[in-house]
Scaffold this motif. Sequence first.
Motif, mmCIF file in Angstrom:
data_model
loop_
_atom_site.group_PDB
_atom_site.id
_atom_site.type_symbol
_atom_site.label_atom_id
_atom_site.label_comp_id
_atom_site.label_asym_id
_atom_site.label_seq_id
_atom_site.Cartn_x
_atom_site.Cartn_y
_atom_site.Cartn_z
ATOM 1 N N ILE A 9 0.942 -1.209 -0.058
ATOM 2 C CA ILE A 9 0.225 0.034 -0.160
ATOM 3 C C ILE A 9 0.818 1.090 -0.060
ATOM 4 C CG2 ILE A 9 -1.925 -1.083 1.260
ATOM 5 C CD1 ILE A 9 -1.153 0.315 3.764
ATOM 6 N N LYS A 10 2.071 1.102 -0.419
ATOM 7 C CA LYS A 10 3.139 2.494 -0.392
ATOM 8 C C LYS A 10 2.754 3.546 -1.377
ATOM 9 C CE LYS A 10 7.321 1.261 -0.173
ATOM 10 N NZ LYS A 10 8.705 0.703 -0.651
ATOM 11 N N PRO A 11 1.913 3.178 -2.459
ATOM 12 C CA PRO A 11 1.358 4.215 -3.365
ATOM 13 C C PRO A 11 0.214 5.124 -2.645
ATOM 14 C CG PRO A 11 1.733 2.440 -4.678
ATOM 15 C CD PRO A 11 1.927 1.819 -3.311
ATOM 16 N N GLU A 12 -0.345 4.597 -1.861
ATOM 17 C CA GLU A 12 -1.630 5.290 -1.097
ATOM 18 C C GLU A 12 -0.979 6.118 -0.039
ATOM 19 O OE1 GLU A 12 -3.522 2.255 -3.584
ATOM 20 O OE2 GLU A 12 -1.631 2.231 -2.304
ATOM 21 N N THR A 13 -0.031 5.614 0.472
ATOM 22 C CA THR A 13 0.744 6.217 1.606
ATOM 23 C C THR A 13 1.366 7.379 1.223
ATOM 24 O OG1 THR A 13 1.086 4.041 2.711
ATOM 25 C CG2 THR A 13 2.481 6.090 3.581
ATOM 26 N N PHE A 14 1.999 7.539 -0.029
ATOM 27 C CA PHE A 14 2.509 8.750 -0.549
ATOM 28 C C PHE A 14 1.455 9.683 -0.876
ATOM 29 C CE2 PHE A 14 6.515 6.286 -1.596
ATOM 30 C CZ PHE A 14 7.482 7.217 -1.177
ATOM 31 N N VAL A 15 0.261 9.318 -1.388
ATOM 32 C CA VAL A 15 -0.743 10.083 -1.830
ATOM 33 C C VAL A 15 -1.547 10.691 -0.343
ATOM 34 C CG1 VAL A 15 -3.277 10.372 -2.426
ATOM 35 C CG2 VAL A 15 -1.486 8.899 -3.726
ATOM 36 N N ILE A 16 -1.591 9.896 0.637
ATOM 37 C CA ILE A 16 -2.046 10.393 1.728
ATOM 38 C C ILE A 16 -0.934 11.719 2.272
ATOM 39 C CG2 ILE A 16 -2.569 9.977 4.217
ATOM 40 C CD1 ILE A 16 -3.595 7.219 3.255
ATOM 41 N N THR A 17 0.262 11.236 2.138
ATOM 42 C CA THR A 17 1.377 12.063 2.894
ATOM 43 C C THR A 17 1.170 13.469 2.079
ATOM 44 O OG1 THR A 17 2.709 10.091 3.749
ATOM 45 C CG2 THR A 17 3.729 12.357 3.241
ATOM 46 N N VAL A 36 6.822 18.566 -4.625
ATOM 47 C CA VAL A 36 7.584 17.937 -5.431
ATOM 48 C C VAL A 36 8.593 17.043 -5.093
ATOM 49 C CG1 VAL A 36 9.780 18.674 -6.981
ATOM 50 C CG2 VAL A 36 7.691 20.146 -7.302
ATOM 51 N N VAL A 37 9.400 17.547 -3.853
ATOM 52 C CA VAL A 37 10.061 16.344 -3.043
ATOM 53 C C VAL A 37 9.178 14.967 -2.762
ATOM 54 C CG1 VAL A 37 11.273 15.921 -0.734
ATOM 55 C CG2 VAL A 37 11.521 17.959 -1.995
ATOM 56 N N ILE A 38 8.263 15.212 -2.391
ATOM 57 C CA ILE A 38 7.437 13.772 -2.183
ATOM 58 C C ILE A 38 7.043 13.181 -3.308
ATOM 59 C CG2 ILE A 38 5.160 13.096 -1.224
ATOM 60 C CD1 ILE A 38 4.958 15.299 0.664
ATOM 61 N N GLN A 39 6.733 14.018 -4.446
ATOM 62 C CA GLN A 39 6.587 13.115 -5.639
ATOM 63 C C GLN A 39 7.713 12.373 -6.291
ATOM 64 O OE1 GLN A 39 4.655 16.185 -8.188
ATOM 65 N NE2 GLN A 39 2.572 15.080 -7.693
ATOM 66 N N VAL A 40 9.028 13.230 -6.264
ATOM 67 C CA VAL A 40 10.348 12.633 -6.475
ATOM 68 C C VAL A 40 10.656 11.308 -5.716
ATOM 69 C CG1 VAL A 40 12.801 12.725 -6.463
ATOM 70 C CG2 VAL A 40 11.362 14.636 -7.273
ATOM 71 N N LEU A 41 10.164 11.417 -4.263
ATOM 72 C CA LEU A 41 10.498 10.232 -3.668
ATOM 73 C C LEU A 41 9.677 9.157 -4.012
ATOM 74 C CD1 LEU A 41 10.859 11.848 -0.133
ATOM 75 C CD2 LEU A 41 12.539 10.929 -1.461
ATOM 76 N N GLN A 42 8.161 9.616 -4.399
ATOM 77 C CA GLN A 42 7.289 8.448 -4.768
ATOM 78 C C GLN A 42 7.784 7.679 -6.262
ATOM 79 O OE1 GLN A 42 3.580 9.783 -5.517
ATOM 80 N NE2 GLN A 42 2.610 7.754 -5.850
ATOM 81 N N ALA A 43 8.424 8.795 -7.094
ATOM 82 C CA ALA A 43 8.859 7.991 -8.346
ATOM 83 C C ALA A 43 10.283 6.990 -8.214
ATOM 84 C CB ALA A 43 9.270 9.098 -9.223
ATOM 85 N N ARG A 44 10.912 7.569 -7.185
ATOM 86 C CA ARG A 44 12.174 6.574 -6.703
ATOM 87 C C ARG A 44 11.634 5.310 -6.274
ATOM 88 N NH1 ARG A 44 16.579 10.831 -4.421
ATOM 89 N NH2 ARG A 44 17.031 11.939 -6.283
ATOM 90 N N SER A 45 10.745 5.532 -5.489
ATOM 91 C CA SER A 45 10.229 4.306 -4.804
ATOM 92 C C SER A 45 9.556 3.330 -5.492
ATOM 93 C CB SER A 45 9.179 4.498 -3.463
ATOM 94 O OG SER A 45 8.860 3.438 -2.903
ATOM 95 N N ALA A 46 8.858 3.726 -6.614
ATOM 96 C CA ALA A 46 8.154 3.008 -7.637
ATOM 97 C C ALA A 46 9.155 2.339 -8.578
ATOM 98 C CB ALA A 46 7.304 3.723 -8.481
ATOM 99 N N ARG A 47 10.073 3.132 -8.988
ATOM 100 C CA ARG A 47 11.544 2.566 -9.831
ATOM 101 C C ARG A 47 12.055 1.517 -8.952
ATOM 102 N NH1 ARG A 47 12.095 8.061 -11.438
ATOM 103 N NH2 ARG A 47 13.999 8.129 -9.845
ATOM 104 N N LYS A 48 12.392 1.683 -7.573
ATOM 105 C CA LYS A 48 12.909 0.573 -7.027
ATOM 106 C C LYS A 48 12.137 -0.594 -6.580
ATOM 107 C CE LYS A 48 15.070 0.096 -2.470
ATOM 108 N NZ LYS A 48 15.341 0.632 -1.074
ATOM 109 N N ASP A 49 10.949 -0.460 -6.585
ATOM 110 C CA ASP A 49 9.962 -1.704 -6.392
ATOM 111 C C ASP A 49 9.773 -2.384 -7.644
ATOM 112 O OD1 ASP A 49 9.540 -1.125 -3.742
ATOM 113 O OD2 ASP A 49 7.693 -0.156 -4.091
#
Length: 302
Positions: free
Chosen positions: A217-225, A287-300
Amino acid sequence: MSKNHTRSRAKYALYLIPGAIGFAIVILYPFLMNIWNSFHSWKGGQAPKRWIGLENYTKLMGDDAFWTSFQNSIYMIIAMVVVPTLVGLLLAAVLFDYIANHFNSRVASFFRATFYLPQIIPVSIAGILWNWIFNSQTGALNEVLRSLGVENPPNWLGSTDTALGAVMVVLIWMQIGYPTVIFMSALQRVDPELYEAAQLDGAGWWRRFCAITIPQIKPETFVITLTCTVAALKVFAPIYVLTRGGPEGSTLVPSYYSYLNFFDKSKVGYGSAIATVLTLIIVIIAVVIQVLQARSARKDGM
Protein backbone atom coordinates in the motif's frame (compact mmCIF):
# COMPACT_ATOMS: atom_id res chain seq x y z
CA MET A 1 3.99 9.30 -36.35
CA SER A 2 1.04 9.12 -38.80
CA LYS A 3 -1.10 12.07 -39.73
CA ASN A 4 -4.21 10.29 -38.40
CA HIS A 5 -2.55 9.80 -35.02
CA THR A 6 -1.52 13.46 -34.92
CA ARG A 7 -5.03 14.57 -35.77
CA SER A 8 -6.45 12.28 -33.11
CA ARG A 9 -4.16 13.77 -30.47
CA ALA A 10 -5.11 17.28 -31.59
CA LYS A 11 -8.79 16.44 -31.17
CA TYR A 12 -8.23 15.12 -27.66
CA ALA A 13 -6.24 18.25 -26.83
CA LEU A 14 -9.35 20.33 -27.46
CA TYR A 15 -10.93 18.80 -24.36
CA LEU A 16 -8.14 20.31 -22.27
CA ILE A 17 -9.03 23.86 -23.27
CA PRO A 18 -11.93 24.36 -20.76
CA GLY A 19 -9.77 23.07 -17.92
CA ALA A 20 -6.85 25.23 -19.00
CA ILE A 21 -9.06 28.31 -19.13
CA GLY A 22 -10.48 27.55 -15.69
CA PHE A 23 -6.97 26.98 -14.30
CA ALA A 24 -5.76 30.28 -15.76
CA ILE A 25 -8.70 32.25 -14.34
CA VAL A 26 -9.02 30.61 -10.93
CA ILE A 27 -5.39 29.79 -10.08
CA LEU A 28 -2.74 31.18 -12.42
CA TYR A 29 -3.95 34.78 -12.76
CA PRO A 30 -4.64 35.30 -9.01
CA PHE A 31 -1.26 33.75 -8.19
CA LEU A 32 0.60 36.06 -10.58
CA MET A 33 -1.32 39.06 -9.25
CA ASN A 34 -0.43 37.99 -5.71
CA ILE A 35 3.26 37.93 -6.64
CA TRP A 36 2.93 41.34 -8.27
CA ASN A 37 1.23 42.78 -5.17
CA SER A 38 3.97 41.40 -2.95
CA PHE A 39 6.40 43.87 -4.52
CA HIS A 40 4.20 46.82 -3.55
CA SER A 41 3.07 48.68 -0.48
CA TRP A 42 -0.72 48.73 -0.83
CA LYS A 43 -3.65 49.09 1.56
CA GLY A 44 -6.12 47.59 -0.89
CA GLY A 45 -9.15 48.96 -2.67
CA GLN A 46 -8.66 52.32 -4.36
CA ALA A 47 -5.56 53.15 -2.32
CA PRO A 48 -2.44 53.89 -4.40
CA LYS A 49 0.22 51.22 -4.90
CA ARG A 50 3.85 52.00 -4.27
CA TRP A 51 6.62 49.83 -5.70
CA ILE A 52 9.01 48.72 -2.95
CA GLY A 53 10.70 45.74 -4.59
CA LEU A 54 11.83 43.02 -2.16
CA GLU A 55 11.18 45.10 0.95
CA ASN A 56 8.23 42.93 2.06
CA TYR A 57 10.33 39.78 1.76
CA THR A 58 13.23 41.37 3.61
CA LYS A 59 10.83 42.37 6.38
CA LEU A 60 9.55 38.80 6.59
CA MET A 61 13.01 37.51 7.44
CA GLY A 62 12.97 39.51 10.67
CA ASP A 63 9.30 39.01 11.52
CA ASP A 64 9.03 36.85 14.66
CA ALA A 65 5.32 36.24 14.07
CA PHE A 66 6.09 34.93 10.59
CA TRP A 67 8.61 32.41 11.91
CA THR A 68 6.29 31.44 14.76
CA SER A 69 3.54 30.69 12.26
CA PHE A 70 5.83 28.33 10.32
CA GLN A 71 6.97 26.72 13.54
CA ASN A 72 3.34 26.05 14.37
CA SER A 73 2.97 24.48 10.92
CA ILE A 74 5.19 21.66 12.14
CA TYR A 75 2.60 20.89 14.81
CA MET A 76 -0.12 21.08 12.17
CA ILE A 77 1.76 18.46 10.13
CA ILE A 78 2.00 16.22 13.19
CA ALA A 79 -1.73 16.61 13.83
CA MET A 80 -2.88 16.26 10.21
CA VAL A 81 -0.29 13.93 8.67
CA VAL A 82 1.74 11.89 11.15
CA VAL A 83 -0.86 10.93 13.75
CA PRO A 84 -3.84 10.42 11.37
CA THR A 85 -1.73 8.35 8.96
CA LEU A 86 -0.45 6.02 11.67
CA VAL A 87 -3.78 5.72 13.47
CA GLY A 88 -5.70 5.52 10.18
CA LEU A 89 -3.51 2.64 9.00
CA LEU A 90 -4.10 0.78 12.27
CA LEU A 91 -7.86 1.40 12.15
CA ALA A 92 -8.05 0.31 8.51
CA ALA A 93 -6.17 -2.89 9.31
CA VAL A 94 -8.43 -3.67 12.26
CA LEU A 95 -11.60 -2.98 10.26
CA PHE A 96 -10.41 -4.94 7.23
CA ASP A 97 -8.72 -7.91 8.93
CA TYR A 98 -10.75 -8.30 12.12
CA ILE A 99 -14.14 -6.57 12.02
CA ALA A 100 -14.98 -7.59 8.45
CA ASN A 101 -13.88 -11.19 9.02
CA HIS A 102 -15.36 -11.77 12.48
CA PHE A 103 -18.60 -9.85 11.93
CA ASN A 104 -19.37 -8.77 8.37
CA SER A 105 -18.43 -6.13 5.82
CA ARG A 106 -21.46 -3.99 6.67
CA VAL A 107 -20.23 -3.49 10.24
CA ALA A 108 -16.80 -2.51 8.91
CA SER A 109 -18.42 -0.11 6.44
CA PHE A 110 -20.45 1.45 9.27
CA PHE A 111 -17.34 2.14 11.34
CA ARG A 112 -15.52 3.43 8.26
CA ALA A 113 -18.32 5.92 7.60
CA THR A 114 -18.33 6.90 11.28
CA PHE A 115 -14.62 7.67 11.24
CA TYR A 116 -15.04 9.67 8.03
CA LEU A 117 -17.97 11.73 9.32
CA PRO A 118 -15.81 14.58 10.75
CA GLN A 119 -14.42 15.14 7.24
CA ILE A 120 -17.82 16.12 5.87
CA ILE A 121 -19.08 18.12 8.85
CA PRO A 122 -18.83 21.87 8.10
CA VAL A 123 -15.92 23.46 9.93
CA SER A 124 -18.21 26.07 11.48
CA ILE A 125 -20.36 23.35 13.08
CA ALA A 126 -17.30 21.42 14.23
CA GLY A 127 -15.94 24.67 15.71
CA ILE A 128 -19.14 25.28 17.68
CA LEU A 129 -19.00 21.70 18.97
CA TRP A 130 -15.38 21.87 20.08
CA ASN A 131 -15.73 25.37 21.50
CA TRP A 132 -18.47 23.97 23.72
CA ILE A 133 -16.31 20.98 24.71
CA PHE A 134 -13.28 23.18 25.51
CA ASN A 135 -15.18 26.06 27.15
CA SER A 136 -13.41 26.88 30.41
CA GLN A 137 -16.62 27.60 32.35
CA THR A 138 -19.36 25.37 30.99
CA GLY A 139 -17.49 23.04 28.65
CA ALA A 140 -18.12 19.30 28.76
CA LEU A 141 -14.45 18.46 29.26
CA ASN A 142 -14.00 20.75 32.26
CA GLU A 143 -17.30 19.57 33.75
CA VAL A 144 -15.95 16.03 33.65
CA LEU A 145 -12.68 17.17 35.22
CA ARG A 146 -14.56 18.98 38.00
CA SER A 147 -16.58 15.86 38.71
CA LEU A 148 -13.27 14.02 39.11
CA GLY A 149 -12.08 16.55 41.69
CA VAL A 150 -10.06 18.98 39.58
CA GLU A 151 -10.82 22.37 41.12
CA ASN A 152 -9.26 24.63 38.46
CA PRO A 153 -9.36 22.90 35.07
CA PRO A 154 -7.43 24.52 32.21
CA ASN A 155 -8.70 27.21 29.89
CA TRP A 156 -8.05 25.01 26.90
CA LEU A 157 -8.38 27.53 24.07
CA GLY A 158 -7.53 30.61 26.10
CA SER A 159 -4.13 29.66 27.49
CA THR A 160 -0.83 29.70 25.63
CA ASP A 161 0.06 26.43 27.36
CA THR A 162 -2.90 24.43 26.07
CA ALA A 163 -4.36 26.19 23.00
CA LEU A 164 -2.04 24.62 20.43
CA GLY A 165 -2.54 21.14 21.89
CA ALA A 166 -6.32 21.61 21.90
CA VAL A 167 -6.28 22.68 18.25
CA MET A 168 -4.15 19.64 17.38
CA VAL A 169 -6.72 17.35 19.01
CA VAL A 170 -9.47 18.88 16.89
CA LEU A 171 -7.40 18.52 13.71
CA ILE A 172 -6.65 14.87 14.47
CA TRP A 173 -10.36 14.24 15.03
CA MET A 174 -11.24 15.95 11.75
CA GLN A 175 -8.50 14.29 9.68
CA ILE A 176 -8.37 10.71 10.91
CA GLY A 177 -11.17 9.42 8.67
CA TYR A 178 -9.41 10.34 5.42
CA PRO A 179 -6.42 7.98 5.68
CA THR A 180 -8.68 5.29 7.16
CA VAL A 181 -10.89 5.27 4.07
CA ILE A 182 -7.93 5.40 1.65
CA PHE A 183 -6.08 2.60 3.43
CA MET A 184 -9.18 0.38 3.55
CA SER A 185 -9.51 0.80 -0.20
CA ALA A 186 -5.81 -0.02 -0.62
CA LEU A 187 -6.07 -3.18 1.49
CA GLN A 188 -8.76 -4.54 -0.81
CA ARG A 189 -6.35 -4.72 -3.73
CA VAL A 190 -3.66 -6.68 -1.85
CA ASP A 191 -3.53 -10.26 -3.17
CA PRO A 192 -4.93 -12.59 -0.44
CA GLU A 193 -2.63 -15.37 -1.68
CA LEU A 194 0.33 -13.43 -0.32
CA TYR A 195 -1.17 -13.55 3.17
CA GLU A 196 -2.03 -17.23 2.82
CA ALA A 197 1.50 -18.12 1.72
CA ALA A 198 3.03 -16.14 4.57
CA GLN A 199 0.64 -17.72 7.07
CA LEU A 200 1.61 -21.21 5.86
CA ASP A 201 5.23 -20.24 6.47
CA GLY A 202 4.35 -19.42 10.08
CA ALA A 203 4.24 -15.63 9.85
CA GLY A 204 1.99 -13.98 12.42
CA TRP A 205 -0.34 -11.05 11.81
CA TRP A 206 2.23 -8.40 12.69
CA ARG A 207 4.89 -9.99 10.49
CA ARG A 208 2.46 -10.22 7.58
CA PHE A 209 1.42 -6.62 8.16
CA CYS A 210 5.02 -5.33 8.05
CA ALA A 211 6.30 -7.54 5.23
CA ILE A 212 3.27 -7.58 2.93
CA THR A 213 0.67 -4.94 3.77
CA ILE A 214 2.88 -1.88 4.20
CA PRO A 215 4.95 -2.42 1.01
CA GLN A 216 1.83 -3.19 -1.03
CA ILE A 217 0.00 0.00 0.00
CA LYS A 218 3.01 2.29 -0.43
CA PRO A 219 1.44 4.28 -3.33
CA GLU A 220 -1.58 5.19 -1.20
CA THR A 221 0.73 6.14 1.66
CA PHE A 222 2.51 8.66 -0.59
CA VAL A 223 -0.84 10.08 -1.75
CA ILE A 224 -2.02 10.54 1.83
CA THR A 225 1.29 12.09 2.87
CA LEU A 226 1.22 14.55 -0.02
CA THR A 227 -2.40 15.66 0.26
CA CYS A 228 -2.40 15.87 4.05
CA THR A 229 0.91 17.77 4.17
CA VAL A 230 -0.42 20.36 1.74
CA ALA A 231 -3.63 20.63 3.78
CA ALA A 232 -1.63 21.05 7.00
CA LEU A 233 0.53 23.83 5.56
CA LYS A 234 -2.45 25.83 4.31
CA VAL A 235 -4.85 25.08 7.17
CA PHE A 236 -7.02 28.10 7.88
CA ALA A 237 -10.66 27.46 8.79
CA PRO A 238 -10.13 25.52 12.06
CA ILE A 239 -7.74 28.19 13.32
CA TYR A 240 -10.17 30.96 12.34
CA VAL A 241 -13.11 29.25 14.04
CA LEU A 242 -11.36 28.10 17.22
CA THR A 243 -8.68 30.61 18.24
CA ARG A 244 -8.14 33.31 15.58
CA GLY A 245 -4.43 32.61 15.95
CA GLY A 246 -4.40 33.35 19.66
CA PRO A 247 -3.79 33.53 22.47
CA GLU A 248 -0.70 35.67 21.93
CA GLY A 249 -0.01 34.05 18.55
CA SER A 250 0.40 30.57 20.03
CA THR A 251 -1.79 29.02 17.30
CA LEU A 252 -0.85 31.38 14.48
CA VAL A 253 -0.27 29.68 11.10
CA PRO A 254 0.99 31.21 7.80
CA SER A 255 -2.37 31.22 6.03
CA TYR A 256 -4.09 32.99 8.92
CA TYR A 257 -1.19 35.40 9.35
CA SER A 258 -1.50 36.30 5.67
CA TYR A 259 -5.24 36.82 6.16
CA LEU A 260 -4.60 39.12 9.13
CA ASN A 261 -2.30 41.32 7.08
CA PHE A 262 -4.64 41.33 4.08
CA PHE A 263 -7.82 42.34 5.89
CA ASP A 264 -7.29 43.33 9.54
CA LYS A 265 -4.09 45.34 9.04
CA SER A 266 -4.72 46.43 5.41
CA LYS A 267 -1.17 45.40 4.45
CA VAL A 268 -2.04 43.72 1.17
CA GLY A 269 1.53 43.71 -0.14
CA TYR A 270 2.89 42.13 3.03
CA GLY A 271 0.09 39.57 3.15
CA SER A 272 0.81 38.74 -0.51
CA ALA A 273 4.46 38.15 0.32
CA ILE A 274 3.49 35.72 3.09
CA ALA A 275 1.11 33.89 0.74
CA THR A 276 3.77 33.71 -1.98
CA VAL A 277 6.38 32.22 0.36
CA LEU A 278 3.83 29.72 1.65
CA THR A 279 2.94 28.70 -1.91
CA LEU A 280 6.59 28.19 -2.87
CA ILE A 281 7.18 26.04 0.22
CA ILE A 282 4.11 23.92 -0.57
CA VAL A 283 5.28 23.46 -4.17
CA ILE A 284 8.79 22.46 -3.07
CA ILE A 285 7.48 19.93 -0.53
CA ALA A 286 5.02 18.51 -3.07
CA VAL A 287 7.80 18.07 -5.64
CA VAL A 288 10.07 16.38 -3.08
CA ILE A 289 7.33 13.93 -2.08
CA GLN A 290 6.56 13.14 -5.73
CA VAL A 291 10.25 12.56 -6.48
CA LEU A 292 10.51 10.19 -3.53
CA GLN A 293 7.41 8.38 -4.75
CA ALA A 294 8.85 8.02 -8.25
CA ARG A 295 12.14 6.67 -6.88
CA SER A 296 10.27 4.22 -4.66
CA ALA A 297 8.18 3.04 -7.62
CA ARG A 298 11.29 2.51 -9.75
CA LYS A 299 13.00 0.64 -6.94
CA ASP A 300 10.00 -1.65 -6.43
CA GLY A 301 9.82 -2.26 -10.17
CA MET A 302 13.41 -3.44 -10.36
